[in-house]
Design an enzyme around this catalytic site. Structure first.
Site, PDB file in Angstrom:
ATOM      1  CD  GLU A  16      -1.504  -2.443   1.715  1.00 62.31           C
ATOM      2  OE1 GLU A  16      -0.593  -2.718   2.008  1.00 62.31           O
ATOM      3  OE2 GLU A  16      -2.299  -3.217   2.268  1.00 62.31           O
ATOM      4  CG  LEU A  17       4.774   3.476   2.251  1.00 62.28           C
ATOM      5  CD1 LEU A  17       3.974   4.674   2.419  1.00 62.28           C
ATOM      6  CD2 LEU A  17       5.809   3.023   3.214  1.00 62.28           C
ATOM      7  CE  LYS A  18       5.604  -0.645  -6.682  1.00 60.39           C
ATOM      8  NZ  LYS A  18       6.944  -0.446  -6.949  1.00 60.39           N
ATOM      9  N   GLY A 437      23.378  -7.228 -22.370  1.00 61.51           N
ATOM     10  CA  GLY A 437      22.544  -8.274 -22.431  1.00 61.51           C
ATOM     11  C   GLY A 437      20.979  -8.014 -22.667  1.00 61.51           C
ATOM     12  CB  CYS A 521       8.858  -4.198  -2.910  1.00 62.23           C
ATOM     13  SG  CYS A 521       8.037  -2.642  -2.163  1.00 62.23           S
ATOM     14  CD  GLU A 610      24.321  -7.817  -4.154  1.00 67.73           C
ATOM     15  OE1 GLU A 610      24.233  -7.052  -4.811  1.00 67.73           O
ATOM     16  OE2 GLU A 610      23.223  -8.321  -3.534  1.00 67.73           O
ATOM     17  CG  HIS A 646      27.652  -7.536 -16.676  1.00 64.68           C
ATOM     18  ND1 HIS A 646      28.371  -6.232 -17.033  1.00 64.68           N
ATOM     19  CD2 HIS A 646      26.660  -7.144 -15.961  1.00 64.68           C
ATOM     20  CE1 HIS A 646      27.515  -5.223 -16.518  1.00 64.68           C
ATOM     21  NE2 HIS A 646      26.420  -5.894 -15.808  1.00 64.68           N
ATOM     22  CB  CYS A 648      27.249  -3.635 -12.780  1.00 64.44           C
ATOM     23  SG  CYS A 648      25.461  -4.697 -12.589  1.00 64.44           S
ATOM     24  CG  HIS A 699      22.131   3.209 -13.396  1.00 69.33           C
ATOM     25  ND1 HIS A 699      23.733   2.813 -13.441  1.00 69.33           N
ATOM     26  CD2 HIS A 699      21.723   1.925 -12.807  1.00 69.33           C
ATOM     27  CE1 HIS A 699      23.661   1.556 -13.168  1.00 69.33           C
ATOM     28  NE2 HIS A 699      22.629   1.007 -12.889  1.00 69.33           N
TER      29      HIS A 699
HETATM   30  N1  GLN Z   1      22.538  -9.457 -18.639  1.00 64.94           N
HETATM   31  C1  GLN Z   1      21.817  -8.984 -17.829  1.00 64.94           C
HETATM   32  C2  GLN Z   1      21.048  -7.562 -18.552  1.00 64.94           C
HETATM   33  O1  GLN Z   1      21.774  -6.877 -19.294  1.00 64.94           O
HETATM   34  C3  GLN Z   1      22.656  -8.212 -16.786  1.00 64.94           C
HETATM   35  C4  GLN Z   1      21.880  -7.516 -15.613  1.00 64.94           C
HETATM   36  C5  GLN Z   1      22.728  -6.930 -14.572  1.00 64.94           C
HETATM   37  O2  GLN Z   1      23.835  -6.918 -14.537  1.00 64.94           O
HETATM   38  N2  GLN Z   1      22.266  -6.756 -13.463  1.00 64.94           N
HETATM   39  O3  GLN Z   1      20.045  -7.161 -18.081  1.00 64.94           O
HETATM   40 ZN    ZN Z   2      24.937  -4.988 -14.691  1.00 65.63          ZN
END
Ligand code: GLN
Ligand code: ZN
Length: 761
Positions: A16-18, A437, A521, A610, A646, A648, A699
């Site tokens: 609901e908050l979202k 990707g 979420c 992480e 990959h 990130c 981003h």
């Molecule tokens: N292959 C994924 C994409 O391009 C990699 C996403 C990610 O690194 N979080 O969406």
């Molecule tokens: Zn990535």
């Protein structure tokens, strides 16, 4: 024995908050309506906790965005660029810090966001300038306590503690030591505590920093010194130092000297610390036992928990104990009752926030000698059915895992030989261009996926729709002149869920949402049993994509560590064991892609970093098995198959050594925001294989210029030999629109051509 919570979900059973927040941001809801919805949720959640038998629910944990940002408002520690805030940080200034926007007519970016310890929750990073001052600029927590009292609630106030708040922040000026602010900060806390003391008996100060290796400035009695002041300020109200996410045994000396009236420890994550805590903690301190896992969705093992409680009771007496979840229930969904799609068995093994509160009450009652035999019997029966479930111990999976040999993690040839074989096979130009990707996930793609899932579209029509998207994506990449293509991942809602849905041992909740950041979420898959792959998961799409082009097509997989990190993982065996099972499943997929003619395969591991433990001393254990799992998944491929990975979302400087140990032929890695600084670490370590440092940040919708990317390429070529450099964006493009994605990639290809010319290619 009192039971309490360290915090609870804010989102509500149905997010609901979202909804309220997003409507407010869009202008469809006014501030008063947002406040009313927020209050409704708070009251409902207090009620849930109280009904379940929690004596002291936490108050002050609720937030419209993030509790660390609330603390920033409370302390008046608002960065100047957000304009003057007067006596009270209002809603506009608050969301401006959280989300960016316009201040005094000019655009301002939001404050930085970072992961809250090793959870998937992101907090807003406080900023500290030289000469920083603090003064109370938010009435939120005082008002919420009043509201709770008016609702008849007995409560415990909660605030992030000063050590953790300062630690989690960053200096705005390089070289400025933010820890110099500790005394000033403590003054501000003291005045806040004075006010809170008039309202409540217990004040919980969250200091998860105590689970880490403390910085020098926090040692040698600093906790005792600062908390002495705070305890004085709080007068009759008792302070509980709350620690979680790991053992505090290595900091017990600092803690034992601290004059707090209570200490909370995480016995889900670190049960082994109990003995050390029991012998170091002064007798008068109330010990809160975090026996119910606050971050996972499994039902407590009552017998195990009771054993721990009994041990503590024998050492300190029942009166000096409290029970709580190990950490805030912010990290678990609200209520299991709303789950209607789970099998009865699996559901009986689980507990969400509300159920965990009930477990606390039952455990406390049991420890105090009350008759809870019915509950105990039910708990034992559920665990018994879990232990006996054939899905949890499959002979085929176990035999295979037991037969893993070191050779399975090695490529058949060393990198130098593979590189030659691959160069012959693919004949790529200098500085090959590629993407990570995914391509934009348009409305049509989402609709098709949803219709198919709901049964409104048949398989043939769905396949057709996806193939059409793949064709379009391949066409566009050909037109752009990219060298190595991808199919675009239109069939994937999420890079973990997509695989989890196709593997045995996983299940999915309907409403198991947990906050990731702000209104966002995530609904992590649940790994409950032994993992295996009944059939190929991606081969059909990738084979189709490769059939459309002469250029190499990358098969695209999510790596085992990332699948593990972004799921709720079974707690009845080490994570490394579960990860190995996933790795074997991914390994089979790699083999099948190879068989289907895919010459390049990318195994994404964005979560590798992480997943690392909080303390450096524990890193090598983790990275050893995590990297082994990646190698197990990827390194069965032939020498001529080019394996990519990959990464990130993280800082990689400290783990280059481990990244090299993965032995991928090519890694694409986020680097544009740090202006390629990351590569210094790769140079220092003499990283041996090929690298594609991201040349633009995906981003934001901003289109980077040719010049800008050329500049980054030049920087990269200074530290990495250009023969081993690739050109690609920082991450996948699924959240972007086609317009900006196309323009950005066009510029990227052009920058590459200029760079090739400069290099005499
Ligand atoms: N292959 C994924 C994409 O391009 C990699 C996403 C990610 O690194 N979080 O969406
Ligand atoms: Zn990535």
């Amino acid at each position: 024995m009192l039971t309490h919570t360290l915090g609870f979900s804010r989102m509500g059973k149905n997010r609901e908050l979202k909804r309220a927040l997003e409507a407010y941001w869009k202008g469809d809801l006014d501030a008063a309506a947002l406040a009313a919805e927020a209050q409704k949720l708070r009251v409902e959640h207090w009620g849930l906790q109280r009904q379940a038998g929690v004596d002291l629910p936490a108050v002050g944990d609720f937030s419209l965005y993030d509790h660390m940002l609330d603390m920033t408002a409370l302390l008046g520690c608002v960065p100047e660029r957000y304009g003057a805030v007067g006596d009270e940080v209002g809603l506009d200034a608050y969301f401006l810090m959280a989300r960016g926007g316009k201040a005094n007519g000019a655009g301002v970016p939001p404050m930085e966001m970072s992961k809250w310890f090793d959870t998937n929750y992101h907090y807003i990073v406080p900023e500290f300038s030289p000469g920083q001052t603090f003064s109370v600029k938010s009435g939120k927590i005082f008002a919420e306590i009043k509201e709770a009292q008016e609702a008849g609630l007995r409560l415990k106030a909660v605030l992030p503690g000063p050590f953790t708040y300062l630690y989690a922040g960053k200096p705005t000026v390089e070289g400025f030591d933010r820890f110099d602010l500790l005394d000033d900060l403590a003054e501000a806390y003291a005045s806040i505590l004075k006010r809170l003391a008039a309202q409540c008996d217990w004040i919980q100060m969250d200091e998860p920093v105590l689970a880490l290796d403390l910085p020098e400035a926090y040692r040698n009695g600093r906790f005792a010194q600062i908390y002495k002041k705070l305890v004085e300020a709080a007068g009759p109200a008792k302070i509980m130092l709350a620690t979680y996410f790991g053992s505090i045994a290595h900091n017990l000396k600092e803690i034992a000297e601290t004059p707090a009236a209570g200490l909370h420890i995480d016995l889900a994550r670190a049960p082994e610390q109990l003995d050390a805590v029991l012998s170091a903690l002064p007798a008068h301190v109330v010990l809160s036992l975090g026996v119910v896992d606050g971050r996972n969705i499994w039902r407590v093992d009552a017998d195990k928990a009771l054993e721990r409680i009994e041990k503590a009771a024998n050492a300190r007496g029942l009166d000096n104990l409290m029970l709580a979840p190990s950490c805030s229930l912010l990290h678990t969904p609200v209520d299991l009752e709303t789950e209607t799609g789970l099998s009865a068995d699996v559901k009986s093994w689980m507990a969400f926030g509300a159920q965990k509160c009930r477990e606390l009450r039952m455990l406390a009652d049991a420890a105090c000698g009350e008759d809870v035999s019915a509950w105990l019997a039910e708990n034992r029966a559920a665990w018994e059915s879990r232990r006996r479930s054939p899905a949890l111990r499959r002979k085929d999976v176990r035999d295979r895992a037991a037969a893993i040999a070191p050779a399975m993690m090695e490529r058949p040839k060393p990198y130098a030989e593979r590189q030659k074989a691959q160069q012959e096979r693919f004949g790529l130009p200098l500085l090959p261009t590629t993407t990570i990707g995914s391509f934009p996930q348009t409305g049509e793609i989402r609709t098709a996926r949803r219709d198919f899932k709901n049964g409104d579209m048949d398989e043939a029509a769905y396949k057709n729709a996806m193939q059409q998207v793949i064709r379009d994506v391949v066409d566009r990449q050909e037109t752009l002149g990219l060298d190595v293509l991808v199919h675009g991942e239109p069939e994937r809602n999420d890079m973990v869920e997509y695989f989890g849905e196709q593997m045995d041992g996983f299940c999915f909740t309907r409403n198991g949402w947990v906050q990731s950041y702000g209104s966002r979420c995530v609904k992590p898959p649940v790994i409950y049993g032994d993992v295996s792959r009944p059939r190929p998961m991606t081969v059909e799409w990738s084979r189709y994509a490769q059939s459309l082009t002469q250029k190499p097509m990358k098969g695209m997989l999510t790596g085992p560590v990332t699948i593990l990190c972004w799921s709720f993982v079974r707690d009845d065996q080490p994570r490394s064991e579960t990860c190995r099972q996933i790795a074997l499943a991914v390994r089979d997929e790699v083999a099948d892609l190879e068989q289907a003619g895919l010459g390049m395969i990318q195994v994404d591991e964005p979560a590798l970093r992480e997943g690392a433990p909080l303390r450096k001393g524990d890193w090598s254990d983790y990275f050893r098995w995590a990297v082994d799992c990646f190698r197990l998944s990827a390194n069965g491929a032939a020498a001529e198959t080019q394996m990519h990975t990959h990464m990130c979302y993280s800082e990689f400087n400290e783990i280059v050594e481990w990244i090299a140990a993965m032995d991928a032929d090519v890694i694409s890695i986020e680097a544009s925001r740090s202006r390629m600084e990351l590569l210094d670490a790769f140079q220092r370590f003499a990283y041996p294989n090929e690298i594609g440092p991201g040349v633009y940040d995906i981003h934001s919708p901003r289109v980077p210029s040719v010049e800008e990317m050329l500049d980054l390429l030049r920087r990269a070529a200074k530290v990495i030999p250009k023969e081993r450099l690739w050109v690609n964006p920082d991450c996948g493009l699924k959240t972007r629109g086609w317009e900006e994605a196309t323009q950005s990639l066009k510029n990227m290809v052009q920058a590459t051509e200029l760079m090739r010319r400069e290099s005499g290619a």
